[in-house]
Design an enzyme around this catalytic site. Structure first.
Site, PDB file in Angstrom:
ATOM      1  N   GLU B  32       0.793  -1.191   0.233  1.00 46.26           N
ATOM      2  CA  GLU B  32       0.134  -0.113   0.125  1.00 46.26           C
ATOM      3  C   GLU B  32       0.860   1.231  -0.142  1.00 46.26           C
ATOM      4  O   GLU B  32       1.759   1.224   0.689  1.00 46.26           O
ATOM      5  CB  GLU B  32      -1.009  -0.088   1.369  1.00 46.26           C
ATOM      6  N   SER B  64      -5.573  -4.181   0.623  1.00 47.78           N
ATOM      7  CA  SER B  64      -6.154  -5.583   0.366  1.00 47.78           C
ATOM      8  C   SER B  64      -5.039  -6.463   0.929  1.00 47.78           C
ATOM      9  O   SER B  64      -4.412  -7.065  -0.219  1.00 47.78           O
ATOM     10  CB  SER B  64      -6.507  -6.031  -0.984  1.00 47.78           C
ATOM     11  N   GLU B  65      -4.790  -6.825   2.143  1.00 45.45           N
ATOM     12  CA  GLU B  65      -3.639  -7.500   2.598  1.00 45.45           C
ATOM     13  C   GLU B  65      -3.785  -8.988   2.115  1.00 45.45           C
ATOM     14  O   GLU B  65      -2.867  -9.409   1.933  1.00 45.45           O
ATOM     15  CB  GLU B  65      -3.684  -7.633   4.194  1.00 45.45           C
ATOM     16  N   PHE B  88       1.910  -2.109   8.783  1.00 43.66           N
ATOM     17  CA  PHE B  88       2.003  -2.222  10.240  1.00 43.66           C
ATOM     18  C   PHE B  88       1.754  -3.999  10.510  1.00 43.66           C
ATOM     19  O   PHE B  88       0.870  -4.330   9.805  1.00 43.66           O
ATOM     20  CB  PHE B  88       0.885  -1.502  11.102  1.00 43.66           C
ATOM     21  N   ILE B  92      -0.936  -7.822   9.225  1.00 43.10           N
ATOM     22  CA  ILE B  92      -0.865  -9.413   8.656  1.00 43.10           C
ATOM     23  C   ILE B  92      -2.136 -10.015   9.011  1.00 43.10           C
ATOM     24  O   ILE B  92      -2.288 -10.789   8.452  1.00 43.10           O
ATOM     25  CB  ILE B  92       0.673  -9.843   8.945  1.00 43.10           C
ATOM     26  N   HIS B 134      -1.637  -1.235  16.439  1.00 43.91           N
ATOM     27  CA  HIS B 134      -0.403  -0.740  15.600  1.00 43.91           C
ATOM     28  C   HIS B 134       1.062  -0.993  16.158  1.00 43.91           C
ATOM     29  O   HIS B 134       1.950  -0.491  15.822  1.00 43.91           O
ATOM     30  CB  HIS B 134      -0.702   0.699  15.289  1.00 43.91           C
TER      31      HIS B 134
END
Ligand code: TPP
Ligand code: MG
Lengths: 327, 331
Positions: B32, B64-65, B88, B92, B134
């Site tokens: 991103e 869109s991980e 961050f 995940i 975070h």
């Protein structure tokens, strides 16, 4: 139900009053950060006030809100006391979450502010659960979940929208499309022309609507319809409110990726200025009266800051409390 | 001699990516906001790389991980060496299925046909006032998945060498960058510096006690070991560099020599890397131990927002020093 049904000059004034309150807290907080009086990762809602104000105008205190890190406007519009927010920003025990959550994680049950998430997209599935509980209990509440344009590209969006549609949940998916997701433009990340048209994929239980979120009349009417529809058990709405982020992604982000002309045009259309003209033209309030409202909110903000600064920090033992109900 | 060139951690990551892209045309980046149009990443690690290698090889993605990790896996199966950035570490978690059920397992489940040579770069760490979502150090989660390699550098030079090694490695590597020390400087390594994975680094030799750590606490430990040396306490310092696979030999050999050990990490205390290191020490060096092996870690809690609480949550350098002294109490 006490929230107004039809748009009127009184409704316009209410909306504008809430928007002014939001702007005063927003600029007040930015001022504190700028002058070094507050250390905060802040995602300003500047320019998106009308959307939240219209939402607040259509909801009851008992309704639920799930919002995001850029949620100051939503929280205020949902009726959260400003001092609870400001004290949380200062990390004080008198804050909404005893200083443990911080700006990205505001919860205030009393006002129906159930979750504020810092993870993009994660609020939407939770909102379906709140809606499901209301359906099970028959308590007539509506849940609004706020998120950005960028959040519609995460898998959770699809899962939550589909679930809400098949279960006909009383949820309003309020997408605040401010045309940027951090530094990435809408076009570079999103394949559909509008967010609202994505609703098509979820059958007839889901309605998709796109409005100018900065125009109080269109925004109020669309919100009113979506909330009424949800409360009547007719199903969820994906409501896309078009707007513009009048700041960087976070306060301090110089946003070199936003073309200067685009930014200048957006500032020229600042809804706080535009809607002020509308209010005055409608005859419901004079310029002087509006100025007095602003002064009042500025004073309230100062009081909230005093309250926060005079409040203690949480006890250090708070680090490990609230991890479990019974450990 | 002229002063050595100094670079920050951030510059080190950029250098490694730049060198890897120059050396191997199959190295591609995705994540991103990472393109130059978006400012080269929120933490500027990829700044300038679009200009150098083109937007085809430096791909800004939607938020869109799952798709980021999935696309990296897919591209790797077809011959590319993708380096995915997850802004961050906490994010995940959104893509855990892709990491745990696919990246880590496809080589094994295909009987060796489909290795997954991807690198996932991510950033984390408490101390920045970002609160609960975070800041987590989740390295133990990934180390607990056989098939994954997990790497955390403790100096800019190591950052260059380890990231290069991750990218060249034929298995999925998770490379973890610390958010707090990213502007800390260290000596720049020579060009094309690479450090083998799976090998711990005995950074300082000593005879009284072994301190095992990785990442941010290494900054504290270097100072503590130097100060204790003045008092005549000889600390052996081991930087794991690679969490998994863990270099048991280096740890065990050191503890056999010193008879005492302290393990320190920033992650929360329970069920972490510290526990694994302690277990290996007692399995393989039990007879040499003169005192219980101690762990120093952050508290078992969600990372709090208020500055006072966040500092209370975090492990402290003074905890490490106290633990070292405590191991020495028993003769
Ligand atoms: C799962 C996840 N990925 C990435 C991020 C980092 N991030 C925070 S805000 C943001 C942009 C979100 O854009 P949008 O949904 O349009 O909301 P806006 O900030 O514009 O209100 C990103 C990528 C995150 N918080 N969570
Ligand atoms: Mg946006």
């Amino acid at each position: 139900m006490t929230s107004p049904k039809a748009y009127s000059p009184e409704v316009l004034l209410n909306i504008y009053r809430t928007a002014l309150k939001i702007r005063s807290v927003d600029s007040g907080v930015r001022g504190l950060i700028r002058s070094g009086n507050l250390m905060l990762a802040m995602h300003p809602p500047t320019g998106q006030e009308i959307i939240a104000a219209c939402m607040g105008e259509c909801l009851e205190q008992t309704d639920y809100l799930v919002t995001i890190y850029r949620g100051l406007h939503d929280q205020i519009a949902k009726g959260m006391p400003v001092k609870k927010i400001v004290a949380e920003y200062h990390g004080r025990v008198t804050g909404a979450c005893k200083g443990k959550g911080g700006p990205m994680h505001i919860t205030h049950r009393e006002s129906g502010v159930m979750v504020t998430t810092g993870v993009v997209g994660s609020g939407m599935p939770i909102a379906t659960g709140l809606g499901w509980a209301s359906q099970l209990k028959g308590d007539n509440r509506v849940t609004v979940t706020c998120f950005g344009d960028g959040a519609t590209n995460i898998g959770a969006f699809h899962e939550a929208m589909n679930l809400a549609a098949v279960w006909k949940l009383p949820v309003v998916f309020l997408c605040q499309n401010n045309q940027y997701a951090e530094c990435t433009t809408y076009e570079d990340a999103t394949a559909s022309k509008t967010i609202a048209e994505r609703a098509l994929a979820y059958g007839e239980n889901m309605v998709g609507v796109s409005v100018d979120g900065n125009d109080p009349e269109s925004m109020f009417n669309a919100m009113r319809k979506a909330v009424d529809r949800a409360r009547a058990g007719k199903g969820p709405t994906l409501l896309e409110a078009k707007t513009f982020r009048l700041s960087g992604h976070y306060f301090g982000d110089p946003s070199p990726y936003i073309p200067k002309e685009q930014m200048a045009e957006a500032f020229a259309n600042d809804p706080i200025v535009k809607v002020r003209e509308q209010v005055i033209n409608s005859g419901i309030a004079t310029a002087d009266e509006l100025d007095a409202i602003v002064t009042q909110f500025e004073k309230e903000f100062e009081e909230a800051v005093e309250f926060a600064k005079n409040s203690p920090f949480p006890e250090l033992s708070e680090v490990t409390t609230d991890m479990y109900g019974v450990a | 001699m002229s002063d050595p060139k100094m670079i920050t951690f951030t510059q080190a990551y950029t250098q490694a990516l730049d060198e890897a892209m120059a050396a191997d045309p199959t190295v591609v980046l995705l994540g991103e906001d990472i393109g130059d149009k978006e400012g080269g990443g929120v933490f500027k690690v990829t700044a300038g790389l679009t200009q150098k290698y083109g937007a085809e090889r430096v791909r800004t993605t939607p938020i869109s991980e799952q798709a980021i990790i999935g696309a990296a896996i897919g591209a790797s199966l077809a011959g590319m060496r993708p380096v995915a950035e997850i802004m961050f570490m906490n994010f995940i978690t959104v893509a855990m299925d892709q990491v745990v059920n696919h990246a880590a397992k496809l080589r094994f489940m295909s009987g060796g046909q489909t290795p997954v040579p991807i690198t996932i770069r991510t950033r984390t760490g408490a101390g920045t006032g970002n609160g609960g979502q975070h800041s987590d150090m989740l390295e133990a989660w990934f180390a607990h998945v056989p098939g994954m390699k997990v790497v955390i550098p403790s100096s800019p030079a190591d950052a260059v060498g380890l990231l290069r090694a991750c990218i060249e490695d034929d298995d999925p590597c998770l490379f973890i960058e610390d958010g707090v020390t990213r502007i800390v400087k260290g000596e720049a390594p020579p060009a094309n510096h690479k450090i083998p994975l799976g090998k711990a680094h005995v950074e300082r030799e000593g005879s009284d006690v072994t301190v095992i750590s990785y990442g941010r606490p290494m900054q504290d430990i270097r100072k503590i070991a130097a100060a204790l040396a003045e008092e005549g306490i000889s600390v052996e310092v081991i930087d794991l560099r690679t969490i998994s696979p863990l270099d048991t030999d280096t740890i065990v050999n050191s503890v056999k020599k010193t008879g005492r050990a302290v393990v320190a990490h920033e992650a929360v205390r329970s069920f972490g890397v510290g526990a694994e290191v302690v277990a290996r020490i007692q399995e393989f060096a039990f007879d040499s131990l003169k005192s219980p092996v101690l762990r120093v870690a952050s508290k078992d809690a969600t990372v709090p927002f208020a500055r006072t609480l966040e500092l209370e949550f975090l492990y402290k350098g003074s905890d490490i020093e106290a633990a070292i002294r405590k191991t020495l109490e028993e003769k």
